[in-house]
Write an enzyme that holds these catalytic residues in place. Sequence first.
Site, short mmCIF file in Angstrom:
data_model
loop_
_atom_site.label_atom_id
_atom_site.label_comp_id
_atom_site.label_asym_id
_atom_site.label_seq_id
_atom_site.Cartn_x
_atom_site.Cartn_y
_atom_site.Cartn_z
N CYS A 254 2.16 0.20 -8.58
CA CYS A 254 3.21 0.77 -7.74
C CYS A 254 4.52 0.94 -8.49
O CYS A 254 5.28 1.89 -8.24
CB CYS A 254 3.42 -0.09 -6.49
SG CYS A 254 3.71 -1.83 -6.84
N GLY B 49 0.83 -1.20 0.00
CA GLY B 49 0.00 0.00 0.00
C GLY B 49 0.86 1.24 0.00
O GLY B 49 2.01 1.22 -0.45
N SER B 50 0.31 2.32 0.52
CA SER B 50 1.00 3.60 0.47
C SER B 50 2.13 3.68 1.48
O SER B 50 2.11 3.02 2.53
CB SER B 50 0.01 4.74 0.72
OG SER B 50 -0.39 4.76 2.08
N THR B 51 3.10 4.53 1.18
CA THR B 51 4.20 4.77 2.11
C THR B 51 3.69 5.37 3.41
O THR B 51 4.17 5.02 4.50
CB THR B 51 5.25 5.68 1.45
OG1 THR B 51 5.84 4.97 0.34
CG2 THR B 51 6.35 6.06 2.42
N ARG B 52 2.72 6.24 3.32
CA ARG B 52 2.18 6.88 4.53
C ARG B 52 1.59 5.83 5.48
O ARG B 52 1.86 5.84 6.68
CB ARG B 52 1.10 7.90 4.14
CG ARG B 52 0.43 8.58 5.34
CD ARG B 52 -0.61 9.60 4.87
NE ARG B 52 -1.62 8.99 4.02
CZ ARG B 52 -2.68 8.31 4.48
NH1 ARG B 52 -2.84 8.15 5.78
NH2 ARG B 52 -3.55 7.80 3.64
N THR B 53 0.80 4.92 4.94
CA THR B 53 0.23 3.87 5.78
C THR B 53 1.31 2.93 6.30
O THR B 53 1.27 2.49 7.45
CB THR B 53 -0.83 3.06 5.00
OG1 THR B 53 -1.86 3.95 4.55
CG2 THR B 53 -1.44 1.97 5.86
N GLY B 54 2.31 2.65 5.46
CA GLY B 54 3.41 1.80 5.89
C GLY B 54 4.13 2.36 7.10
O GLY B 54 4.50 1.62 8.03
N GLU C 117 5.65 -3.28 1.13
CA GLU C 117 5.85 -2.92 -0.27
C GLU C 117 5.02 -1.68 -0.48
O GLU C 117 3.79 -1.73 -0.47
CB GLU C 117 5.43 -4.06 -1.21
CG GLU C 117 5.90 -3.87 -2.64
CD GLU C 117 4.93 -3.08 -3.49
OE1 GLU C 117 5.16 -1.84 -3.65
OE2 GLU C 117 3.96 -3.65 -3.97
#
Length: 495
Positions: A302, A244-249, A267
């Site tokens: 992505c 998913g998104s970098t922010r959520t990661g 990822e």
Amino acid sequence: MNFHHLAYWQDKALSLAIENRLFINGEYTAAAENETFETVDPVTQAPLAKIARGKSVDIDRAMSAARGVFERGDWSLSSPAKRKAVLNKLADLMEAHAEELALLETLDTGKPIRHSLRDDIPGAARAIRWYAEAIDKVYGEVATTSSHELAMIVREPVGVIAAIVPWNFPLLLTCWKLGPALAAGNSVILKPSEKSPLSAIRLAGLAKEAGLPDGVLNVVTGFGHEAGQALSRHNDIDAIAFTGSTRTGKQLLKDAGDSNMKRVWLEAGGKSANIVFADCPDLQQAASATAAGIFYNQGQVCIAGTRLLLEESIADEFLALLKQQAQNWQPGHPLDPATTMGTLIDCAHADSVHSFIREGESKGQLLLDGRNAGLAAAIGPTIFVDVDPNASLSREEIFGPVLVVTRFTSEEQALQLANDSQYGLGAAVWTRDLSRAHRMSRRLKAGSVFVNNYNDGDMTVPFGGYKQSGNGRDKSLHALEKFTELKTIWISLEA
């Protein structure tokens, strides 16, 4: 492969039975609080189904089932041969239900039925089958010691895995995680995106039919701030596998640190550079691959080649070829097998992409404008040229069919432009010069580098990123490293 025709798929959609409940401990069940949310057809904006809204209490139920079966050893201690048989049966069932799964995927996401049927579902089944066939070929080690000692290194399942997957390739990315996680003997709690939960729910039923013991695979649908957060903060989850998104990661990493220090494998985002040198062996082929690399799946990929770097001397010629190739990628009805571009996931995401395009109009020349595509959530091929590399259009992940073109005059400049990103998921180099191909491949800070192609690959090679594109790898035998513990057993033979 028979793609049928639009009317066939429309008729099939009308008679499609959509399962909408959670799947916990081998049974479909309503959410504990009996709440639901709607999943929406991105073409018509009409509701597809009311989906069970799982929350922390449902995660606890799934956790109890997953931990219980893991500790009993019904799956975790079973032989690789048994796991292989069950997972191969699951792959068989997925292939037998390919049209149903492809239709669920297209209705849920707006991606073309041609791609769901040709790529997503076969790719998902292939991932399950690949790990089914691989797991009985993964061995432990015996270390060199003195003659009166024995040192063994063995791999064991981690425990209960939380698999959190996005909406762009729902079933495919689910199976990239389920394949190695289940093959290694783990239990899994799967949380699909609330925007695309249908195929995951159906997959759970097929897994039970294949013989997977109750509790080994649980599916809890719901929102990230409810079900997702309950997973990331749960003190009994052993690891999270996330795309998913970098922010959520980043939030998942924080939650893991604030709870039980569970492993977090990410990822995340990408802003991949596609570099075309003047000695590119075939500009026409490169233009075709470039178009596919940014416009496939409506740019919601992505590793999409969102930054095109062109050597100055061939830039104009290449852009003319690229505009021609873009004509092969035009939005249409997702259920029409002739369609190559469907819709974005929903109107909210389309609005986000539109905002980037509006901002970009002041940052560079709009060579191709994909707005006014005819469907509410659709955007066609959009190309900006001569954009400032520091503009947000060049640096942020747009996740749509928007290509940013920058010119360069030297290999060193191309390398600097390509690496000047917070992301490091993929990159491509087009050149006849083998030495240059090697130099660039080694110096590009990306998890995958493609030479004279874009995004080729199969299950045998790992997939993942550098920098803020994440850690760990999906696919290949290397994915098993995420889902196994390494244990040393040291035995004294003189005792």
